[in-house]
Write a protein that holds these residues in place. Sequence first.
Motif, short mmCIF file in Angstrom:
data_model
loop_
_atom_site.label_atom_id
_atom_site.label_comp_id
_atom_site.label_asym_id
_atom_site.label_seq_id
_atom_site.Cartn_x
_atom_site.Cartn_y
_atom_site.Cartn_z
N LYS A 1 59.30 -19.33 68.37
CA LYS A 1 60.12 -18.32 69.05
C LYS A 1 60.17 -17.01 68.27
O LYS A 1 60.21 -15.93 68.86
N ASN A 2 60.20 -17.13 66.94
CA ASN A 2 60.19 -15.95 66.07
C ASN A 2 61.32 -14.97 66.42
O ASN A 2 61.14 -13.75 66.36
N ARG A 3 62.45 -15.52 66.83
CA ARG A 3 63.64 -14.73 67.19
C ARG A 3 63.43 -13.78 68.37
O ARG A 3 64.21 -12.84 68.57
N SER A 4 62.39 -14.01 69.13
CA SER A 4 62.13 -13.13 70.28
C SER A 4 63.04 -13.51 71.45
O SER A 4 63.04 -14.66 71.89
N PRO A 5 63.80 -12.56 71.98
CA PRO A 5 64.65 -12.85 73.14
C PRO A 5 63.83 -13.03 74.42
O PRO A 5 64.35 -13.43 75.45
N TYR A 6 62.52 -12.73 74.32
CA TYR A 6 61.67 -12.81 75.50
C TYR A 6 60.90 -14.13 75.62
O TYR A 6 60.24 -14.37 76.61
N ILE A 7 60.98 -14.98 74.60
CA ILE A 7 60.33 -16.28 74.64
C ILE A 7 61.38 -17.34 74.95
O ILE A 7 62.33 -17.51 74.20
N SER A 8 61.20 -18.06 76.06
CA SER A 8 62.12 -19.15 76.44
C SER A 8 61.34 -20.46 76.35
O SER A 8 60.39 -20.68 77.10
N LEU A 9 61.76 -21.33 75.42
CA LEU A 9 61.09 -22.61 75.21
C LEU A 9 61.83 -23.73 75.92
O LEU A 9 63.06 -23.79 75.88
N HIS A 10 61.07 -24.65 76.52
CA HIS A 10 61.64 -25.76 77.27
C HIS A 10 60.91 -27.04 76.88
O HIS A 10 59.70 -27.02 76.62
N ARG A 11 61.61 -28.15 76.83
CA ARG A 11 60.98 -29.42 76.53
C ARG A 11 60.03 -29.82 77.65
O ARG A 11 60.34 -29.64 78.83
N MET A 12 58.90 -30.38 77.29
CA MET A 12 57.87 -30.73 78.26
C MET A 12 58.40 -31.68 79.34
O MET A 12 58.10 -31.51 80.53
N GLU A 13 59.21 -32.68 78.93
CA GLU A 13 59.68 -33.67 79.89
C GLU A 13 60.59 -33.07 80.96
O GLU A 13 60.69 -33.59 82.08
N ASP A 14 61.24 -31.95 80.65
CA ASP A 14 62.10 -31.31 81.64
C ASP A 14 61.28 -30.62 82.74
O ASP A 14 61.77 -30.40 83.84
N ILE A 15 60.03 -30.29 82.43
CA ILE A 15 59.18 -29.61 83.39
C ILE A 15 58.34 -30.60 84.19
O ILE A 15 58.21 -30.49 85.41
N GLU A 16 57.77 -31.58 83.50
CA GLU A 16 56.83 -32.49 84.15
C GLU A 16 57.48 -33.40 85.18
O GLU A 16 56.81 -33.94 86.04
N THR A 17 58.81 -33.60 85.07
CA THR A 17 59.49 -34.46 86.04
C THR A 17 59.88 -33.70 87.31
O THR A 17 60.38 -34.30 88.25
N LEU A 18 59.64 -32.40 87.31
CA LEU A 18 59.99 -31.58 88.48
C LEU A 18 58.74 -30.90 89.03
O LEU A 18 57.74 -30.72 88.34
N SER A 19 58.79 -30.54 90.29
CA SER A 19 57.65 -29.89 90.93
C SER A 19 57.70 -28.38 90.68
O SER A 19 57.92 -27.58 91.59
N VAL A 20 57.52 -27.98 89.44
CA VAL A 20 57.56 -26.59 89.06
C VAL A 20 56.12 -26.08 88.90
O VAL A 20 55.32 -26.67 88.17
N PRO A 21 55.74 -25.02 89.61
CA PRO A 21 54.39 -24.46 89.44
C PRO A 21 54.15 -24.10 87.98
O PRO A 21 54.98 -23.46 87.33
N HIS A 22 53.04 -24.55 87.41
CA HIS A 22 52.79 -24.31 86.00
C HIS A 22 51.29 -24.29 85.71
O HIS A 22 50.47 -24.68 86.55
N LYS A 23 50.94 -23.86 84.52
CA LYS A 23 49.55 -23.82 84.08
C LYS A 23 49.49 -24.24 82.63
O LYS A 23 50.26 -23.75 81.80
N GLN A 24 48.60 -25.17 82.31
CA GLN A 24 48.46 -25.60 80.93
C GLN A 24 47.72 -24.51 80.17
O GLN A 24 46.63 -24.06 80.56
N ILE A 25 48.31 -24.06 79.06
CA ILE A 25 47.72 -22.98 78.26
C ILE A 25 47.29 -23.45 76.88
O ILE A 25 46.68 -22.69 76.14
N TYR A 26 47.65 -24.68 76.53
CA TYR A 26 47.22 -25.25 75.25
C TYR A 26 47.30 -26.76 75.34
O TYR A 26 48.29 -27.28 75.81
N PRO A 27 46.27 -27.50 74.87
CA PRO A 27 45.01 -26.95 74.37
C PRO A 27 44.15 -26.48 75.54
O PRO A 27 44.43 -26.76 76.69
#
Length: 212
Positions: free
Chosen positions: A186-212
Amino acid sequence: MKIDKKTLIYGIPIIQIRYFIRRYRTPESFSLQTIMEYFELTNLSGTCLLNELLNSGYAEQTNTNEYKVTVKGNALAQVKFVKRMNKAKADKIFNEFMKRVEDINGDKKYIYRVSKLLLFGSYLNPEADDYGDIDIAYELERKINDEGFSEASQRIIANAIAEGKVFSSIVEEVCYPSDLVLRHLKNRSPYISLHRMEDIETLSVPHKQIYP
C-alpha cells in the motif's frame, strides 16, 4: 469507489456509515440490534437503515438475524474522500504498486510473497478517465516451509518488539509478518485499496487477474 461525502443513508452521513462498516466488516457480522445500539435508533428506524444498507449493496444477509459487509461495503470502508485522480496519475500509482510486488517477492526479509492479484472496480474500466481509488484483491503465500517459517516469524516479531513495537493483541502479533507485506504494498497511498482474495472470489464481481 466514487462517493460524495455529503451523501446520506436514511438521514445518516455516509462518513458515519463508513465508520460502522469499518467496525463490522469481514470476518465479523452484525445484527439489527447492533445497528440500533451503534446509531442509537429505534427498532423501526434501525430496520429502515438496515434495509437501505442491503438495498445499496453495502451489506448482505447471512442467516435469519445476521448480516455481513459486502465487497462494496469494504470498498466504502476504505474510501478516504481524497481528491480524484486522472488516468495518468492512476497509471503511475498502479505501475509503482506492481514494482513493489516484485520487490517484496524478491526480498528475503519478507517471509510472505504475493502469489495472486486481481484488479476490479473503476480502474478496470478502459473507458474511465476519473478514479477515486484502485481496487486490488491479494493472495499471499509463505516463502519457506513450516519449520523455518515459525522461526523466521518469531524473529521478525521479536525484532519489532525490540525496536519498541507494542502489539495490542496476540492476533496482531501473529499477523505482523504478513501485515508488513501489505503495508509495503500500500505504501501509505490513499488511492490503493487492498481486499482479501476470498472476499472477491466468492462474489460475482467483474475482475481481471494481473499477477502472475
